[in-house]
Design a protein around this motif. Structure first.
Motif, PDB file in Angstrom:
ATOM      1  N   LEU A   1       1.756   1.304  13.582  1.00  0.00           N
ATOM      2  CA  LEU A   1       0.843   1.486  12.445  1.00  0.00           C
ATOM      3  C   LEU A   1       0.319   0.145  11.951  1.00  0.00           C
ATOM      4  N   TYR A   2       1.186  -0.863  11.896  1.00  0.00           N
ATOM      5  CA  TYR A   2       0.751  -2.199  11.477  1.00  0.00           C
ATOM      6  C   TYR A   2      -0.355  -2.707  12.390  1.00  0.00           C
ATOM      7  N   THR A   3      -0.168  -2.521  13.691  1.00  0.00           N
ATOM      8  CA  THR A   3      -1.151  -2.985  14.668  1.00  0.00           C
ATOM      9  C   THR A   3      -2.482  -2.266  14.490  1.00  0.00           C
ATOM     10  N   LEU A   4      -2.442  -0.944  14.389  1.00  0.00           N
ATOM     11  CA  LEU A   4      -3.669  -0.170  14.263  1.00  0.00           C
ATOM     12  C   LEU A   4      -4.395  -0.455  12.948  1.00  0.00           C
ATOM     13  N   LEU A   5      -3.628  -0.649  11.875  1.00  0.00           N
ATOM     14  CA  LEU A   5      -4.214  -0.822  10.540  1.00  0.00           C
ATOM     15  C   LEU A   5      -4.614  -2.254  10.226  1.00  0.00           C
ATOM     16  N   ASN A   6      -4.382  -3.171  11.143  1.00  0.00           N
ATOM     17  CA  ASN A   6      -4.653  -4.580  10.868  1.00  0.00           C
ATOM     18  C   ASN A   6      -6.085  -4.857  10.379  1.00  0.00           C
ATOM     19  N   PRO A   7      -7.124  -4.264  10.995  1.00  0.00           N
ATOM     20  CA  PRO A   7      -8.482  -4.515  10.499  1.00  0.00           C
ATOM     21  C   PRO A   7      -8.721  -3.981   9.085  1.00  0.00           C
ATOM     22  N   VAL A   8      -8.033  -2.893   8.726  1.00  0.00           N
ATOM     23  CA  VAL A   8      -8.174  -2.326   7.387  1.00  0.00           C
ATOM     24  C   VAL A   8      -7.444  -3.189   6.372  1.00  0.00           C
ATOM     25  N   ALA A   9      -6.235  -3.633   6.728  1.00  0.00           N
ATOM     26  CA  ALA A   9      -5.453  -4.474   5.825  1.00  0.00           C
ATOM     27  C   ALA A   9      -6.123  -5.819   5.586  1.00  0.00           C
ATOM     28  N   ALA A  10      -6.937  -6.269   6.546  1.00  0.00           N
ATOM     29  CA  ALA A  10      -7.651  -7.535   6.400  1.00  0.00           C
ATOM     30  C   ALA A  10      -8.985  -7.371   5.685  1.00  0.00           C
ATOM     31  N   ASP A  11      -9.261  -6.171   5.167  1.00  0.00           N
ATOM     32  CA  ASP A  11     -10.494  -5.884   4.409  1.00  0.00           C
ATOM     33  C   ASP A  11     -11.745  -6.043   5.257  1.00  0.00           C
TER      34      ASP A  11
ATOM     35  N   VAL B   1      -9.677   2.672  10.339  1.00  0.00           N
ATOM     36  CA  VAL B   1      -9.346   2.115  11.650  1.00  0.00           C
ATOM     37  C   VAL B   1     -10.415   2.473  12.680  1.00  0.00           C
ATOM     38  N   ALA B   2     -10.934   3.707  12.613  1.00  0.00           N
ATOM     39  CA  ALA B   2     -11.921   4.167  13.582  1.00  0.00           C
ATOM     40  C   ALA B   2     -13.225   3.387  13.508  1.00  0.00           C
ATOM     41  N   HIS B   3     -13.465   2.672  12.414  1.00  0.00           N
ATOM     42  CA  HIS B   3     -14.700   1.890  12.275  1.00  0.00           C
ATOM     43  C   HIS B   3     -14.610   0.529  12.957  1.00  0.00           C
TER      44      HIS B   3
ATOM     45  N   THR C   1      -6.519   1.781  -2.297  1.00  0.00           N
ATOM     46  CA  THR C   1      -5.958   1.619  -3.646  1.00  0.00           C
ATOM     47  C   THR C   1      -5.783   0.150  -3.991  1.00  0.00           C
ATOM     48  N   ARG C   2      -5.288  -0.614  -3.043  1.00  0.00           N
ATOM     49  CA  ARG C   2      -5.106  -2.055  -3.267  1.00  0.00           C
ATOM     50  C   ARG C   2      -6.435  -2.749  -3.520  1.00  0.00           C
ATOM     51  N   ARG C   3      -7.451  -2.427  -2.725  1.00  0.00           N
ATOM     52  CA  ARG C   3      -8.752  -3.071  -2.897  1.00  0.00           C
ATOM     53  C   ARG C   3      -9.361  -2.735  -4.249  1.00  0.00           C
ATOM     54  N   THR C   4      -9.177  -1.486  -4.684  1.00  0.00           N
ATOM     55  CA  THR C   4      -9.677  -1.095  -6.001  1.00  0.00           C
ATOM     56  C   THR C   4      -8.984  -1.895  -7.093  1.00  0.00           C
ATOM     57  N   ARG C   5      -7.672  -2.031  -6.976  1.00  0.00           N
ATOM     58  CA  ARG C   5      -6.898  -2.780  -7.969  1.00  0.00           C
ATOM     59  C   ARG C   5      -7.308  -4.250  -7.986  1.00  0.00           C
ATOM     60  N   GLU C   6      -7.544  -4.814  -6.815  1.00  0.00           N
ATOM     61  CA  GLU C   6      -7.883  -6.228  -6.716  1.00  0.00           C
ATOM     62  C   GLU C   6      -9.392  -6.492  -6.777  1.00  0.00           C
ATOM     63  N   LYS C   7     -10.171  -5.405  -6.888  1.00  0.00           N
ATOM     64  CA  LYS C   7     -11.640  -5.495  -6.961  1.00  0.00           C
ATOM     65  C   LYS C   7     -12.200  -6.232  -5.738  1.00  0.00           C
ATOM     66  N   ARG C   8     -11.769  -5.776  -4.575  1.00  0.00           N
ATOM     67  CA  ARG C   8     -12.219  -6.343  -3.314  1.00  0.00           C
ATOM     68  C   ARG C   8     -13.057  -5.318  -2.558  1.00  0.00           C
ATOM     69  N   ARG C   9     -13.909  -5.800  -1.663  1.00  0.00           N
ATOM     70  CA  ARG C   9     -14.739  -4.936  -0.841  1.00  0.00           C
ATOM     71  C   ARG C   9     -14.508  -5.269   0.627  1.00  0.00           C
ATOM     72  N   VAL C  10     -14.807  -4.301   1.483  1.00  0.00           N
ATOM     73  CA  VAL C  10     -14.665  -4.552   2.913  1.00  0.00           C
ATOM     74  C   VAL C  10     -15.878  -5.317   3.428  1.00  0.00           C
ATOM     75  N   VAL C  11     -15.659  -6.070   4.491  1.00  0.00           N
ATOM     76  CA  VAL C  11     -16.742  -6.833   5.111  1.00  0.00           C
ATOM     77  C   VAL C  11     -17.743  -5.893   5.775  1.00  0.00           C
ATOM     78  N   GLY C  12     -17.250  -4.894   6.462  1.00  0.00           N
ATOM     79  CA  GLY C  12     -18.114  -3.913   7.105  1.00  0.00           C
ATOM     80  C   GLY C  12     -18.308  -4.178   8.586  1.00  0.00           C
ATOM     81  N   ARG C  13     -18.506  -3.096   9.326  1.00  0.00           N
ATOM     82  CA  ARG C  13     -18.632  -3.155  10.784  1.00  0.00           C
ATOM     83  C   ARG C  13     -19.799  -4.040  11.226  1.00  0.00           C
ATOM     84  N   LYS C  14     -20.957  -3.880  10.597  1.00  0.00           N
ATOM     85  CA  LYS C  14     -22.136  -4.647  11.003  1.00  0.00           C
ATOM     86  C   LYS C  14     -21.917  -6.141  10.812  1.00  0.00           C
ATOM     87  N   ALA C  15     -21.299  -6.522   9.700  1.00  0.00           N
ATOM     88  CA  ALA C  15     -21.038  -7.944   9.454  1.00  0.00           C
ATOM     89  C   ALA C  15     -20.027  -8.486  10.453  1.00  0.00           C
ATOM     90  N   VAL C  16     -19.033  -7.672  10.808  1.00  0.00           N
ATOM     91  CA  VAL C  16     -18.047  -8.093  11.810  1.00  0.00           C
ATOM     92  C   VAL C  16     -18.734  -8.383  13.138  1.00  0.00           C
TER      93      VAL C  16
END
Length: 308
Positions: free
Chosen positions: A118-128, A133-135, A205-220
């Motif tokens: 799970l850690y391996t699969l979720l790494n891109p999500v945990a890194a914002d 994961v599917a994205h 939930t963590r991103r909402t609490r920390e007021k963070r946004r994801v970078v997004g597939r296109k930016a990656v």
């Protein structure tokens, strides 16, 4: 550099960074194809069972079982073949991978293996980087973990010779983790799917609490391969060698590794002082290749070897 005990049958999570954290693994179709091809070819060549993998833009995670005690040869071959293709593709003339050893973490129990999957699969999500994961556009074993299907990967165009030793196609598969063979394919799929969805929810939930946004597939996909993270890399990071949630099992595993290091050090000392018939402990790799006498695991009644 400390010696590593290489014992057939152990399950590991292998991690390796790109040199100076450059984004040389930034995903595009060719990079993903090359990674999956070289991963599958090396696994087939050295009898490695693959359980899961994810490539981030500047590092990789792979879960595997070293069936024949060939892990150093597997990682050396796979990383060499990948860099030989990607370096000219990127126009990169330096080493692609960090000069540090790949980090090999021994996963002791099935629960530890699933946690690291799970850690391996979720790494891109945990890194914002992405919401789900599917994205993630980089190499990921998610679909194969869920559906158990094999994939045929064609040899990347442009580096390998048409009639050379590298095969025109290889089969890439993500096998079921040890300890979960009793589950049906549908039960295994639900277990992985639920774990991934729960992890994605926790990260939202963590991103909402920390007021963070994801970078997004296109930016990656627009990532400059020669760029590096702006954040400072932590100094003196701990590099674990064992993952075990059960304290007693963790202590026992660490004792095995500590005992190996002590026995190896003493055997090497005696070998250097001329006692060439000294026996190195079970799991000695390099000295075995150099012809030194090394302990082997006993044969059980089943006909298989017993490994610690």
């Amino acid at each position: 550099m400390k010696p590593r005990q290489v014992v057939p049958g152990r399950v590991y999570m292998v991690t390796r960074r790109c040199t100076r954290r450059h984004h040389l693994l930034a995903p595009d179709e060719f990079v993903v194809q090359t990674y999956e091809y070289t991963l599958a070819e090396a696994a087939q060549r050295f009898d490695i069972s693959l359980f899961g993998w994810t490539t981030m833009s500047n590092h990789q995670h792979v879960l595997l079982r070293d069936n024949e005690g060939q892990l150093p040869r597997f990682t050396g071959h796979m990383h060499k073949m990948f860099s030989k293709v990607i370096n000219p593709y990127r126009g990169w003339t330096e080493n692609l991978w960090s000069t540090e050893q790949p980090n090999h973490v021994w996963l002791v129990d099935p629960e530890d293996m699933f946690d690291k999957l799970l850690y391996t699969l979720l790494n891109p999500v945990a890194a914002d980087l992405v919401e789900e994961v599917a994205h993630w556009p980089g190499a990921s074993s998610l679909a194969q973990n869920l559906y158990g299907r094999e994939r045929i990967i064609e040899r990347p165009y442009g580096y390998f010779r048409k009639n050379g030793p590298m095969p025109p196609t290889v089969t890439l598969r993500a096998e079921r983790l040890p300890g979960y063979e009793h589950l049906s394919q549908e039960e295994w799929k639900e277990k992985v799917f639920d774990g991934v969805r729960k992890g994605e929810k926790q990260e939202r939930t963590r991103r909402t609490r920390e007021k963070r946004r994801v970078v997004g597939r296109k930016a990656v996909l627009r990532t400059n391969p020669t760029s590096r993270p702006k954040t400072e890399e932590p100094k003196n990071r701990l590099k674990p060698t064992v993952a075990a949630q059960n304290p007693e099992r963790r202590v026992a595993a660490l004792d095995i590794l500590r005992g190996f290091l002590e026995a190896y050090t003493e055997a090497l000392r005696r070998f250097i002082h001329g006692k060439r018939n000294v026996e190195f402990p079970l799991g000695t790799y390099r000295m075995r290749l150099l012809g030194a006498r090394c302990a082997i695991a006993p044969i059980l009644e089943s006909g298989k070897r017993a490994f610690s």
